[in-house]
Design a protein around this motif. Structure first.
Motif, mmCIF file in Angstrom:
data_model
loop_
_atom_site.group_PDB
_atom_site.id
_atom_site.type_symbol
_atom_site.label_atom_id
_atom_site.label_comp_id
_atom_site.label_asym_id
_atom_site.label_seq_id
_atom_site.Cartn_x
_atom_site.Cartn_y
_atom_site.Cartn_z
ATOM 1 N N ASP A 168 0.602 -9.971 -10.822
ATOM 2 C CA ASP A 168 0.512 -9.088 -9.667
ATOM 3 C C ASP A 168 -0.059 -7.739 -10.113
ATOM 4 O O ASP A 168 0.410 -7.164 -11.102
ATOM 5 N N LYS B 65 4.709 -2.640 -4.980
ATOM 6 C CA LYS B 65 3.515 -2.232 -5.738
ATOM 7 C C LYS B 65 2.748 -1.159 -4.987
ATOM 8 O O LYS B 65 2.164 -0.260 -5.587
ATOM 9 N N GLY C 192 -5.464 -13.861 -4.678
ATOM 10 C CA GLY C 192 -5.980 -13.185 -3.489
ATOM 11 C C GLY C 192 -5.405 -11.793 -3.384
ATOM 12 O O GLY C 192 -4.374 -11.478 -3.991
ATOM 13 N N GLY C 193 -6.104 -10.960 -2.652
ATOM 14 C CA GLY C 193 -5.610 -9.606 -2.478
ATOM 15 C C GLY C 193 -6.437 -8.877 -1.456
ATOM 16 O O GLY C 193 -7.245 -9.488 -0.735
ATOM 17 N N SER C 194 -6.247 -7.571 -1.413
ATOM 18 C CA SER C 194 -6.978 -6.781 -0.422
ATOM 19 C C SER C 194 -6.902 -5.305 -0.776
ATOM 20 O O SER C 194 -6.053 -4.885 -1.567
ATOM 21 N N ARG D 200 -5.774 -1.779 0.837
ATOM 22 C CA ARG D 200 -4.700 -1.549 1.816
ATOM 23 C C ARG D 200 -5.048 -0.386 2.739
ATOM 24 O O ARG D 200 -5.793 0.542 2.372
ATOM 25 N N ARG E 200 9.488 -18.323 -2.144
ATOM 26 C CA ARG E 200 9.164 -18.587 -0.738
ATOM 27 C C ARG E 200 9.780 -19.920 -0.344
ATOM 28 O O ARG E 200 9.586 -20.929 -1.020
ATOM 29 N N HIS F 108 -3.858 -12.033 6.185
ATOM 30 C CA HIS F 108 -3.354 -11.786 4.840
ATOM 31 C C HIS F 108 -1.958 -11.176 4.957
ATOM 32 O O HIS F 108 -0.970 -11.880 4.915
ATOM 33 N N HIS F 109 -1.843 -9.901 5.104
ATOM 34 C CA HIS F 109 -0.570 -9.276 5.494
ATOM 35 C C HIS F 109 -0.879 -7.986 6.245
ATOM 36 O O HIS F 109 -2.038 -7.523 6.237
ATOM 37 N N GLU G 95 4.946 -11.582 3.368
ATOM 38 C CA GLU G 95 3.933 -12.618 3.107
ATOM 39 C C GLU G 95 3.963 -13.745 4.142
ATOM 40 O O GLU G 95 3.166 -14.684 4.079
ATOM 41 N N GLN H 72 3.388 -14.846 -10.135
ATOM 42 C CA GLN H 72 2.102 -14.194 -9.873
ATOM 43 C C GLN H 72 1.801 -13.188 -10.979
ATOM 44 O O GLN H 72 2.705 -12.521 -11.474
ATOM 45 N N GLY I 238 -5.161 -4.256 -4.319
ATOM 46 C CA GLY I 238 -4.711 -5.067 -5.443
ATOM 47 C C GLY I 238 -5.007 -6.528 -5.255
ATOM 48 O O GLY I 238 -5.752 -6.934 -4.360
ATOM 49 N N ILE I 239 -4.388 -7.291 -6.105
ATOM 50 C CA ILE I 239 -4.620 -8.736 -6.112
ATOM 51 C C ILE I 239 -3.421 -9.388 -6.790
ATOM 52 O O ILE I 239 -2.705 -8.736 -7.559
ATOM 53 N N GLN J 237 4.835 -7.066 -3.002
ATOM 54 C CA GLN J 237 3.832 -6.334 -2.232
ATOM 55 C C GLN J 237 4.236 -4.891 -1.904
ATOM 56 O O GLN J 237 3.524 -3.943 -2.217
#
Ligand code: ASP
Length: 572
Positions: free
Chosen positions: A229, A194, A470-472, A474, A213, A433-434, A167, A227, A515-516, A191
């Protein structure tokens, strides 16, 4: 038996009945022949009437007592209490636990310093406000559990001791005693796990997950946070967002009795920056940014060649003095050293320190075409992105300060189509994002030509100007993943060391997935109408990441360090 009722649940229905109650003494008020006690438990307050003064001899605030008494209709109801129309005439009273004098008065309206409240957090937690926030938080997770269960998600826990996750913040490290010199990282998010669960065929996963973090803290940031998640396989972005909107709808309905109108608005990132100067715009109020190049071009002005942008604030001219502009500039110059300028219309005249640069034609245009009486045009010049972000920050500040929106309203939108990469000043790229975020299909060609043009399947949910999640989608194609790593400047060595095991997993049949993660604290803050994240965490750290109760972090025994093979070379 301690109680037959919660305090706030005793009502007119119980008049003339005997009840048993328990709680903390909030106040004792002496009226000579009798005394009143406000007795507080988790549910609220009930008024006790003590006619036999012997019963309360030696009692003080915050003592824990249990009482028996008869419910009575009050002559003068207290409208501030839910059950202010009744009181309990006490016949028996038992002290359960004596309290010392508390370091601050336990009340929602407290002037105690926050560090004092955090040091005695167990007392602070007795304040109804904090209890209510924690109830909201619990309600959110409860809705999450039922909603996601209904949609076939499986709750799965992932490890806390793991390899660094991607992250982008600093990791908290945990030394290994068994493998001296080696360290685990605490997860910045689950992340990698999952995504591995998707490769593992679980299809729909969720977890209320602790994330850690090591970042500089702010009013909406804590070193450890939670989160919600989520990861799924075989859903398109639209299907995933729609499912998440359903979850948000239930949360807002149940907790705030607020009906979300679905689908939520989807605002492309580039538009968000252009109109609001922010990737998490507060769209409860207008103040839209616009380009001034066309309007002001063609005159001699020191910033002639730069981007010129600004926004108009109505009815602000009388407030927008030199001093006010200096104040705004304290914020503006954090973003852009050239700062913020203003042009206002007052008594029919254009007033501005820039006026000397403008031709008569431009002054007329400002006066007749752009500004109404009382309007202020706040503007700046500079590189497009920095300039827009600066204006966005001032926009938000003024929106809050000038009360341009209803504090109790909610405004939700998706910001979508983020760029895949951010360009650093030295020309290199980092992930917005990542590194596992999937580029948009139609942008794949730009991966080679101009990575800064590649948009991604990443999305943020923005609520009242907060990024609440937030998410994306992959990447599940090895070639694209390698290309992205290459652009990020990761060598094969780096990739192997950082996420070799993860990349290997993609060789064995990877479902399309995405995911998010919702920030549970941010969601709670929004629903509890607070802007302090510490108000929604039972035991938070202060801004220096210190737990004021236990004083953690602390130095440890020499022996413990020896076991770990660690020597401390520097103390703060
Ligand atoms: N792990 C991401 C984050 O913490 C969320 C996600 O991509 O699902 O921001």
């Amino acid at each position: 038996m301690y109680r037959t009722f919660y305090n706030s649940k005793v009502s007119r229905k119980e008049i003339d009945q005997e009840v048993e109650l328990v709680g903390w003494i909030k106040t004792i008020r002496d009226f000579g022949a009798f005394s009143f006690i406000d007795l507080r438990d988790r549910s609220g307050i009930v008024q006790l009437v003590i006619k036999n003064k012997e019963l309360i001899k030696g009692l003080g605030n915050e003592d824990v007592i249990t009482v028996k008494g008869i419910v009575n209709l009050r002559e003068q109801p207290n409208l501030k209490l839910i059950n202010g129309d009744i009181e309990v005439i006490v016949s028996e009273l038992r002290l359960l636990s004596k309290a010392s004098l508390t370091p601050f008065i336990i009340d929602d309206n407290t002037d105690a310093l926050e560090d004092t409240r955090l040091k005695y957090r167990y007392l602070d937690l007795r304040r109804p406000l904090l209890q209510n926030n924690l109830k909201i938080r619990a309600k959110i997770t409860q809705i999450v559990h039922t909603y996601l269960d209904r949609h076939d998600f499986i709750e799965i826990e992932t490890p806390l001791l793991c390899l660094s996750t991607p992250e982008g913040a600093r990791d908290y490290l945990v030394p290994s005693r068994v493998n001296k010199g080696s360290f685990y990282a605490l997860p910045q998010s689950p992340q990698i796990f999952k995504q591995l669960l998707m490769i593992g065929g679980l299809e729909r996963y969720y977890q209320v997950a602790k994330c850690l973090r090591d970042e500089d803290l702010r009013s909406d940031r804590q070193p450890e946070f939670t989160q919600i998640d989520i990861e799924t396989s075989f859903l398109s972005q639209d299907e995933l967002l729609e499912m998440m909107e359903g979850l948000l709808k239930e949360i807002f309905k149940e907790i705030a009795h607020y009906d979300l109108i679905l689908p939520l608005r989807r605002l492309p990132y580039l538009e968000a920056i252009d109109i609001y100067g922010s990737d998490k715009p507060d769209t409860r109020f207008d103040l839209k940014l616009f380009d001034l190049d066309d309007l002001l071009r063609g005159h001699t002005c020191p910033f002639f060649n730069e981007h010129l942008r600004g926004f108009i604030v109505n009815n602000y001219a009388h407030k927008c003095t030199r001093k006010e502009l200096d104040r705004l500039n304290l914020e503006a110059k954090k973003f852009l050293s050239s700062g913020l300028y203003m042009i206002k219309k007052e008594n029919g005249e254009i007033v501005s320190s820039l006026k000397k640069f403008f031709s008569e034609e431009i002054v007329n245009r400002l006066n007749q075409n752009l500004l109404n009486e009382g309007d202020v045009l706040l503007l700046g010049y500079g590189p497009y992105m920095k300039l827009s972000m600066m204006l966005g920050a001032i926009r938000k500040m003024l929106g809050d300060e000038l009360y341009l929106y209803d504090k109790n309203s909610f405004d939700l939108l998706w910001v979508v189509d983020f760029p895949l990469f951010e360009k650093r000043d030295d020309g290199s790229y980092t992930s917005s994002h990542h590194p596992f975020t999937r580029p948009k299909e139609e942008c794949l060609a730009y991966l080679d030509k101009d990575p800064s043009k590649v948009l991604s399947n990443a999305y943020d949910i923005v609520i009242n100007g907060y990024e609440a999640g937030g998410g994306s989608l992959r990447i599940y194609d090895k070639n694209i993943q390698n290309k992205v790593f290459e652009i990020l400047g990761l060598s094969n060595e780096d990739i192997k060391r950082k996420f070799g095991f993860f990349i290997d997993a993609f060789n064995y049949g990877t479902p399309p997935h995405g995911g998010i993660a919702f920030g549970l604290e941010r969601l709670t803050m929004i629903l509890a109408h607070t802007d302090n994240i510490r108000d929604v965490i039972a035991f938070p750290k202060n801004l220096k990441a210190v737990d004021m109760m236990s004083n953690a972090p602390k130095s440890v025994d020499e022996n413990q360090l020896k076991d770990l093979g660690i020597a401390v070379t520097k103390n703060d």
